[in-house]
Write a protein that holds these residues in place. Structure first.
Motif, PDB file in Angstrom:
ATOM      1  N   TRP A 162      30.411  57.408 -51.346  1.00 15.51           N
ATOM      2  CA  TRP A 162      29.840  56.118 -50.964  1.00 15.51           C
ATOM      3  C   TRP A 162      29.076  56.236 -49.649  1.00 15.51           C
ATOM      4  O   TRP A 162      29.639  56.651 -48.635  1.00 15.51           O
ATOM      5  CB  TRP A 162      30.927  55.062 -50.832  1.00 15.51           C
ATOM      6  CG  TRP A 162      31.456  54.613 -52.158  1.00 15.51           C
ATOM      7  CD1 TRP A 162      32.521  55.114 -52.836  1.00 15.51           C
ATOM      8  CD2 TRP A 162      30.914  53.574 -52.970  1.00 15.51           C
ATOM      9  NE1 TRP A 162      32.685  54.462 -54.027  1.00 15.51           N
ATOM     10  CE2 TRP A 162      31.714  53.499 -54.140  1.00 15.51           C
ATOM     11  CE3 TRP A 162      29.847  52.686 -52.846  1.00 15.51           C
ATOM     12  CZ2 TRP A 162      31.473  52.587 -55.154  1.00 15.51           C
ATOM     13  CZ3 TRP A 162      29.609  51.769 -53.851  1.00 15.51           C
ATOM     14  CH2 TRP A 162      30.407  51.722 -54.993  1.00 15.51           C
ATOM     15  N   TYR A 163      27.799  55.890 -49.705  1.00 16.76           N
ATOM     16  CA  TYR A 163      27.000  55.796 -48.493  1.00 16.76           C
ATOM     17  C   TYR A 163      27.203  54.381 -47.947  1.00 16.76           C
ATOM     18  O   TYR A 163      26.920  53.391 -48.634  1.00 16.76           O
ATOM     19  CB  TYR A 163      25.526  56.052 -48.796  1.00 16.76           C
ATOM     20  CG  TYR A 163      24.647  56.047 -47.573  1.00 16.76           C
ATOM     21  CD1 TYR A 163      24.250  57.236 -46.977  1.00 16.76           C
ATOM     22  CD2 TYR A 163      24.221  54.852 -46.987  1.00 16.76           C
ATOM     23  CE1 TYR A 163      23.447  57.238 -45.842  1.00 16.76           C
ATOM     24  CE2 TYR A 163      23.427  54.845 -45.866  1.00 16.76           C
ATOM     25  CZ  TYR A 163      23.048  56.044 -45.288  1.00 16.76           C
ATOM     26  OH  TYR A 163      22.258  56.050 -44.157  1.00 16.76           O
ATOM     27  N   THR A 164      27.681  54.278 -46.710  1.00 15.70           N
ATOM     28  CA  THR A 164      28.019  52.968 -46.141  1.00 15.70           C
ATOM     29  C   THR A 164      27.306  52.762 -44.808  1.00 15.70           C
ATOM     30  O   THR A 164      27.035  53.713 -44.063  1.00 15.70           O
ATOM     31  CB  THR A 164      29.531  52.833 -45.929  1.00 15.70           C
ATOM     32  OG1 THR A 164      30.002  53.953 -45.160  1.00 15.70           O
ATOM     33  CG2 THR A 164      30.269  52.813 -47.259  1.00 15.70           C
ATOM     34  N   GLU A 165      27.013  51.484 -44.524  1.00 15.39           N
ATOM     35  CA  GLU A 165      26.402  51.110 -43.260  1.00 15.39           C
ATOM     36  C   GLU A 165      26.861  49.708 -42.896  1.00 15.39           C
ATOM     37  O   GLU A 165      27.285  48.929 -43.756  1.00 15.39           O
ATOM     38  CB  GLU A 165      24.877  51.163 -43.345  1.00 15.39           C
ATOM     39  CG  GLU A 165      24.282  50.187 -44.350  1.00 15.39           C
ATOM     40  CD  GLU A 165      22.753  50.266 -44.418  1.00 15.39           C
ATOM     41  OE1 GLU A 165      22.205  51.341 -44.151  1.00 15.39           O
ATOM     42  OE2 GLU A 165      22.130  49.236 -44.728  1.00 15.39           O
ATOM     43  N   ALA A 166      26.800  49.393 -41.595  1.00 15.97           N
ATOM     44  CA  ALA A 166      27.253  48.087 -41.120  1.00 15.97           C
ATOM     45  C   ALA A 166      26.460  47.708 -39.887  1.00 15.97           C
ATOM     46  O   ALA A 166      25.916  48.567 -39.175  1.00 15.97           O
ATOM     47  CB  ALA A 166      28.749  48.117 -40.806  1.00 15.97           C
ATOM     48  N   GLY A 167      26.406  46.401 -39.627  1.00 16.20           N
ATOM     49  CA  GLY A 167      25.677  45.944 -38.454  1.00 16.20           C
ATOM     50  C   GLY A 167      25.771  44.444 -38.294  1.00 16.20           C
ATOM     51  O   GLY A 167      26.570  43.771 -38.949  1.00 16.20           O
ATOM     52  N   ILE A 168      24.958  43.932 -37.409  1.00 16.19           N
ATOM     53  CA  ILE A 168      24.952  42.499 -37.122  1.00 16.19           C
ATOM     54  C   ILE A 168      23.524  41.987 -37.177  1.00 16.19           C
ATOM     55  O   ILE A 168      22.548  42.756 -37.119  1.00 16.19           O
ATOM     56  CB  ILE A 168      25.565  42.178 -35.739  1.00 16.19           C
ATOM     57  CG1 ILE A 168      24.759  42.860 -34.624  1.00 16.19           C
ATOM     58  CG2 ILE A 168      27.016  42.595 -35.690  1.00 16.19           C
ATOM     59  CD1 ILE A 168      25.198  42.459 -33.234  1.00 16.19           C
ATOM     60  N   GLY A 169      23.416  40.651 -37.273  1.00 17.16           N
ATOM     61  CA  GLY A 169      22.112  40.007 -37.260  1.00 17.16           C
ATOM     62  C   GLY A 169      22.161  38.707 -36.491  1.00 17.16           C
ATOM     63  O   GLY A 169      23.221  38.082 -36.369  1.00 17.16           O
ATOM     64  N   LEU A 170      21.037  38.302 -35.968  1.00 13.25           N
ATOM     65  CA  LEU A 170      20.880  37.023 -35.284  1.00 13.25           C
ATOM     66  C   LEU A 170      19.787  36.246 -36.007  1.00 13.25           C
ATOM     67  O   LEU A 170      18.667  36.749 -36.175  1.00 13.25           O
ATOM     68  CB  LEU A 170      20.508  37.212 -33.816  1.00 13.25           C
ATOM     69  CG  LEU A 170      21.515  37.978 -32.951  1.00 13.25           C
ATOM     70  CD1 LEU A 170      20.972  38.158 -31.532  1.00 13.25           C
ATOM     71  CD2 LEU A 170      22.859  37.268 -32.913  1.00 13.25           C
ATOM     72  N   ALA A 171      20.116  35.024 -36.457  1.00 13.89           N
ATOM     73  CA  ALA A 171      19.170  34.210 -37.217  1.00 13.89           C
ATOM     74  C   ALA A 171      18.935  32.879 -36.503  1.00 13.89           C
ATOM     75  O   ALA A 171      19.632  32.538 -35.550  1.00 13.89           O
ATOM     76  CB  ALA A 171      19.680  33.986 -38.639  1.00 13.89           C
ATOM     77  N   ARG A 172      17.958  32.132 -36.984  1.00 12.25           N
ATOM     78  CA  ARG A 172      17.531  30.868 -36.393  1.00 12.25           C
ATOM     79  C   ARG A 172      17.116  31.052 -34.928  1.00 12.25           C
ATOM     80  O   ARG A 172      17.411  30.235 -34.061  1.00 12.25           O
ATOM     81  CB  ARG A 172      18.639  29.812 -36.492  1.00 12.25           C
ATOM     82  CG  ARG A 172      18.791  29.213 -37.888  1.00 12.25           C
ATOM     83  CD  ARG A 172      19.714  28.010 -37.852  1.00 12.25           C
ATOM     84  NE  ARG A 172      19.262  27.020 -36.885  1.00 12.25           N
ATOM     85  CZ  ARG A 172      18.372  26.063 -37.147  1.00 12.25           C
ATOM     86  NH1 ARG A 172      17.853  25.966 -38.346  1.00 12.25           N
ATOM     87  NH2 ARG A 172      18.021  25.196 -36.209  1.00 12.25           N
ATOM     88  N   ILE A 173      16.402  32.143 -34.663  1.00  9.02           N
ATOM     89  CA  ILE A 173      15.856  32.377 -33.331  1.00  9.02           C
ATOM     90  C   ILE A 173      14.547  31.608 -33.216  1.00  9.02           C
ATOM     91  O   ILE A 173      13.623  31.830 -34.010  1.00  9.02           O
ATOM     92  CB  ILE A 173      15.611  33.878 -33.090  1.00  9.02           C
ATOM     93  CG1 ILE A 173      16.905  34.672 -33.309  1.00  9.02           C
ATOM     94  CG2 ILE A 173      15.046  34.120 -31.705  1.00  9.02           C
ATOM     95  CD1 ILE A 173      16.694  36.172 -33.266  1.00  9.02           C
TER      96      ILE A 173
END
Length: 502
Positions: A452-463
């Motif tokens: 399994w190739y896996t990745e993770a992160g965060i995002g900021l929306a409604r900027i």
């Protein structure tokens, strides 16, 4: 009530306000008011029946109509008001009625012409457009760039004689490269809840090894991402024709496309820092069919109006004519949007998508699956952000993507200033994908992921963009995680547009 739309700050401000207030004093229910205008018809009698028990009662009343309104009472015809007005019409009033009569007659004629197939024409979407009687013409300039053509220039023309639409495009690139197509779209049935259309396309065009397998929406390599990220995909020439039919019934869509074409490997004009993925040359006959939920306008998701569940299944069959070999494939997609925690305005939300595909080991490389990489600004919303370009692919795959929007509670909790009453949303996202290659892999490309190739992160929306209240920004960052992804993945980031409503 008040509605305010700011299209572009400082350029267009539209405000609509309405107010209605009612004050009631000494109100009496069912109080009889003497009829001083019309004489009541007393020939008919009221019939009333009442059924009641200990808990509820029902009543039905039938009355003979006693008031009649003349059918022309709301007309704009000046002849009527000449005879029935209480006061003589002034010259100004006669002119108003004359204009109203002209507008009403013109609108009636246009509607009648549309119903009989003699429409007044509708402008085709394009940078340049015009109408010549019932024919509508639109022209768009095209600029494209690939590793096998360099920069290409050309244009596309759309000619519409409702409901038939003819499209043609031609491009020219470095090394005397030419590309183009002619497409004819004819709707057969257009009525409420049902739409059936057929299309035929003759082409000598460039296709991508990473082309989408979905039939509901044709893949087009003529897009801005190729201009900015020419190394994103590997292209090859495809000459031939296809014929397709598409039907939409309610929220479901069924599409069928059959194609006969020849595929050619093209030499690179621009150098790549990775192994080039080339097609298996030959002549092919293919049939692809897709059943799924109807495609939505791209703005539907942006405005939060998309369906909570979307799904599709695509089945394909093809033949490599010179080699006398057959190949088969199936791909299924499922997307869900679930509200998780109600916080009083826009709830927290979980977005989940699962895609899976299988193809026979004899499937040519251009019909196999590849782990798509999303680049800044462009790319599918659920594509991986850290995977090496064309590094992972094969004949079988399973991909899961999930993100949870925790809304702007964190922004409010630390006391940061809001914009239009809202703060910046925090999003946590992750993806996992497994690819298996049962065909012939390349040296460093289109290989199994070996787990399994896996990745993770965060995002900021409604900027806030401070350009328009309809445009908010979203920024995402992602890191490769896990034993498979960490050695071969790279940091990924993206800037996009988020919904102003969610």
């Amino acid at each position: 009530g008040t509605l305010r739309v700011k299209v572009i700050a400082g350029l267009a401000d539209i405000e609509v306000a309405a107010s209605a207030t009612s004050w009631l004093q000494d109100a009496k229910a069912n109080h009889v008011i003497p009829d001083t205008v019309f004489k009541r018809d007393t020939a008919g009698q009221s019939n009333m029946s009442i059924e009641a028990d200990a808990e509820q009662g029902t009543a039905s009343v039938s009355l003979t109509s006693s008031v009649t309104v003349m059918p022309d009472a709301d007309t704009a015809k000046s002849e009527y008001w000449d005879q029935h007005a209480f006061a003589e019409l002034s010259a100004e009033e006669r002119e108003v009625y004359r204009k109203q009569d002209s507008i009403a007659a013109d609108t009636t004629n246009k509607n009648r012409g549309d119903a009989e197939g003699s429409s007044s024409g509708r402008s085709v979407i394009g940078m340049f457009g015009t109408n010549i009687g019932p024919v509508s013409i639109g022209i768009n300039p095209l600029v494209n760039r690939t590793g096998v053509t360099g920069v290409m220039y050309g244009g596309q023309m759309d000619v519409s004689y409702m409901p038939i639409r003819l499209s043609a495009a031609a491009l020219s690139g470095d090394g005397n490269t030419r590309a183009g197509f002619v497409n004819l779209l004819v709707p057969l049935v257009q009525r409420k809840g049902l739409r059936v259309e057929v299309a035929t396309r003759v082409f000598s065009d460039l296709f991508s090894i990473q082309a989408s397998r979905e039939v509901l929406q044709r893949f087009s390599n003529l897009n801005l991402s190729n201009l900015l990220y020419a190394n994103y995909a590997d292209f090859y020439r495809r000459d031939g024709f296809d014929v397709g039919a598409r039907a939409t019934v309610g929220d479901l869509a069924l599409a069928l496309v059959t194609e006969s074409s020849r595929h050619f490997t093209m030499p690179l004009i621009e150098t790549l820092d990775r192994e080039q993925v080339v097609p298996v040359d030959g002549a092919y006959r293919t049939v692809f069919a897709t059943l799924g939920t109807k495609e939505r306008n791209p703005f539907a998701s942006l405005l939060g109006a998309d369906d909570p569940i979307s799904a599709s299944v695509t089945v394909g069959y093809g033949e490599n004519v010179p080699a006398s070999t057959a190949f088969r494939s199936v791909i299924a997609t499922l997307g869900m949007r679930v509200n998780t925690i109600d916080i009083g305005y826009s709830p927290m939300r979980l977005d989940l998508s699962v895609d899976a595909g299988w193809a026979s080991a004899s499937t040519p490389r251009q019909y196999q699956y590849s782990a798509m990489r999303r680049f800044p600004v462009f790319g599918g919303a659920t594509d991986l952000m850290t995977v090496p370009i064309n590094g992972i692919g094969g004949t079988e795959f399973l991909k899961v993507y999930a993100e949870h929007n925790f809304s702007d509670l964190w922004w409010r909790a630390i006391g940061l200033p809001t914009y239009n009453g809202r703060g910046v949303d925090l999003i946590v996202a992750g993806a996992a994908a497994s690819y298996v290659q049962r065909g012939v892999p390349l040296a460093t490309a289109f290989r199994s992921s070996d787990g399994w190739y896996t990745e993770a992160g965060i995002g900021l929306a409604r900027i806030p963009s401070f350009i328009s209240d309809l445009i908010y920004l979203r920024a995402d960052v992602r890191w490769p995680v896990g034993a498979v992804a960490t050695p071969i993945g790279t940091f990924g980031w993206s800037i996009g547009i988020s919904s102003p409503l969610l």
